[in-house]
Design a protein around this motif. Structure first.
Motif, PDB file in Angstrom:
ATOM      1  N   GLY A   1       0.805  -1.223   0.000  1.00 23.43           N
ATOM      2  CA  GLY A   1       0.000   0.000   0.000  1.00 23.43           C
ATOM      3  C   GLY A   1       0.830   1.259   0.000  1.00 23.43           C
ATOM      4  O   GLY A   1       0.317   2.339   0.266  1.00 23.43           O
TER       5      GLY A   1
ATOM      6  N   SER B   1      -0.814  -1.751   6.350  1.00 25.49           N
ATOM      7  CA  SER B   1      -1.269  -2.770   5.410  1.00 25.49           C
ATOM      8  C   SER B   1      -0.173  -3.800   5.198  1.00 25.49           C
ATOM      9  O   SER B   1       0.958  -3.451   4.866  1.00 25.49           O
ATOM     10  CB  SER B   1      -1.642  -2.107   4.078  1.00 25.49           C
ATOM     11  OG  SER B   1      -1.938  -3.083   3.113  1.00 25.49           O
TER      12      SER B   1
ATOM     13  N   THR C   1      -0.896   3.997   5.779  1.00 19.60           N
ATOM     14  CA  THR C   1      -2.003   4.870   5.376  1.00 19.60           C
ATOM     15  C   THR C   1      -2.478   5.678   6.570  1.00 19.60           C
ATOM     16  O   THR C   1      -2.616   5.138   7.671  1.00 19.60           O
ATOM     17  CB  THR C   1      -3.187   4.053   4.821  1.00 19.60           C
ATOM     18  OG1 THR C   1      -2.729   3.201   3.776  1.00 19.60           O
ATOM     19  CG2 THR C   1      -4.278   4.979   4.263  1.00 19.60           C
TER      20      THR C   1
ATOM     21  N   GLY D   1      -2.594  -0.019  -3.747  1.00 21.74           N
ATOM     22  CA  GLY D   1      -3.772   0.161  -2.931  1.00 21.74           C
ATOM     23  C   GLY D   1      -4.528   1.412  -3.199  1.00 21.74           C
ATOM     24  O   GLY D   1      -5.516   1.701  -2.587  1.00 21.74           O
TER      25      GLY D   1
END
Length: 479
Positions: free
Chosen positions: A99, A125, A270, A413
């Motif tokens: 990601g 992730s 993230t 992602g």
């Protein structure tokens, strides 16, 4: 007097009034249908984006993964120990972050402190590839042959290996490390627990897991089941079902546990962001980009451009062809209503000339014609609303299924190495959305406004023509 005359004239010219009303009704019905279908498309796209982002998420902050160095490892590798036993079982887990490039956890607080940010939550992730199987050792044998005359040896044969081999299963699944103290923002916000329970705020480093319903069916997990990742045993405490579509995250773990598994201490991939004002998302994006260097900020508007499939095609048709068609039909309906009203006035020369001879001023004649047109317009508006509601109800009842293909991004992602969230396998991920056609009060108000506008346009043209008639015109029309 105005009302009595109006009622008599409309009842005397029922067919003409009905033609004008039906023309306006068709245009208004088409506007309602297109507007309601467009609203349904917007709702459907919102469901798709919600399944990617998480409830309440306005944007995500990520960092694109840098290009691998020359000669570096390009993918997972596994090493097994050589054993002397005839059949040796081997099992190995390879845990890798995905990601985007990992970010320092301290950036979560920095993003949360930016102007216009209501909350920010980090997530990690991971992708786990498990190789499990066994080697079977072969047996060496030799054959004895006859001595060949002039041969170099005594007749000993070459050694041969019989049997042996390897049989391995490979299982790959996604893991999301979530901040269990802020579950309303981030990966878990898009799912609901259908069995068991979710994490408590105290389980920040617990060896507990929530698994998706689809992964639980595949592995036959239920609340209380256990499984291992890299030698650590986790207990399934809940089964999660996504609000829409299929979950692209298989296992949810507390963030600290995920960081330990991925050798990413104090790292996230993230950052989920909620803005204080949904109307200022663009401004917040610029603020984060300016103050948090080296990151990619992606909003729902950016992500919407990656959604393709029949949903995107239908949305484009509704917003472009459908709306322009509605405008064209509505303009034609207004023009036809105005021409029919003007034509009807031309056939009433004797009537209006006589009324002027009796003392009616031009403004009173004009008001009479506009009043008749307004009634026709309101009748057309009522019929149009009924037809539009029927069409919208039919679309909702049929509920045609549209597909949304989430644009692939090379495993990052999200667009540009961006969001999509932990474990988001965007490539080839298709969601099916049932289309509805909700009709709002604003749409009804728009229809009423169009009906009044249509009546005014027709009445204005007819009234202008009637106001120019003179009493002498009535005498010339007598044969």
């Amino acid at each position: 007097m105005f009302g009595i005359y109006l009622r008599r004239e409309l009842s005397r010219r029922k067919k003409a009034a009905l033609v004008v009303a039906m023309g306006l009704a068709l245009g208004i019905a088409l506007v309602i249908t297109v507007d309601s279908v467009s609203a349904g498309m917007t709702q459907a796209q919102g469901k798709v984006l919600k399944s990617l982002y998480g409830l309440g998420t306005d944007m995500t902050v990520t960092k694109a993964r840098s290009a691998p160095k020359a000669g570096g490892s390009q993918g997972p590798n596994f090493r097994f120990d050589a054993r002397s036993s005839g059949e040796a079982s081997q099992s190995s887990d390879r845990v890798m972050t995905q990601g985007g490039q990992a970010l320092k956890s301290s950036l979560v607080g920095k993003v949360a402190a930016q102007k216009g940010v209501a909350a920010a939550v980090g997530a990690l992730s991971l992708n786990v590839t498990k190789v499990d199987g066994s080697f079977t050792q072969g047996k060496a044998t030799s054959s004895t042959g006859t001595q060949q005359r002039g041969g170099p040896g005594d007749g000993g044969g070459r050694p041969q290996v019989q049997g042996g081999g390897a049989n391995f299963d490979v299982d790959s699944y996604s893991v999301a490390g979530v901040d269990v103290t802020h579950q309303t923002l981030g990966p878990l916000a898009t799912v609901k627990i259908t069995s068991g329970r979710t994490f408590t705020a105290a389980q920040t480093n617990a060896k507990a897991a929530v698994v998706s319903a689809s992964y639980a069916r595949q592995k036959k997990y239920k609340a209380g089941s256990t499984f291992e990742i890299s030698g650590t045993t986790y207990t399934v405490i809940g089964i999660a079902t996504p609000d829409s579509g299929e979950s692209t995250t298989d296992v949810y773990l507390p963030l600290k546990q995920a960081q330990s598994l991925g050798d990413a201490k104090d790292k996230v991939t993230t950052i989920y962001v909620k803005a204080t004002d949904s109307q200022q998302i663009s401004a917040v994006k610029k603020t984060i980009q300016g103050n948090v260097s080296g990151t990619t900020v992606t909003t729902s508007a950016d992500l919407a451009s990656t959604v393709s499939g029949s949903l995107s095609t239908a949305s484009d048709l509704a917003s472009s062809v459908g709306k322009w068609l509605s405008i064209a039909v509505l303009a034609a309906a207004f023009l036809v209503a105005a021409l029919l009203t003007s034509s009807a006035v031309s056939r009433r020369v004797r009537e209006f000339g006589t009324l002027k001879a009796l003392g009616w001023p031009s403004r009173r004649v004009t008001r009479q014609v506009v009043g008749e047109s307004m009634v026709n317009g309101l009748i057309g508006g009522g019929l149009g609303i009924a037809l539009g509601l029927a069409a919208a109800y039919a679309v909702t009842a049929v509920s045609p299924t549209l597909t949304a293909q989430l644009g692939g991004t090379g495993g990052t992602g999200g667009p540009g190495g961006g969001p999509g969230g932990p474990g988001r396998q965007t490539a080839g991920n298709t969601l099916e959305i049932a289309l509805s056609a909700p009709v709002s009060a604003t749409t009804i108000a728009l229809a009423v406004g169009l009906a009044v506008a249509g009546g005014l346009v027709a009445g204005a043209m007819g009234g202008w023509r009637a106001s120019r008639m003179r009493p002498a015109d009535a005498l010339r029309s007598v044969s």
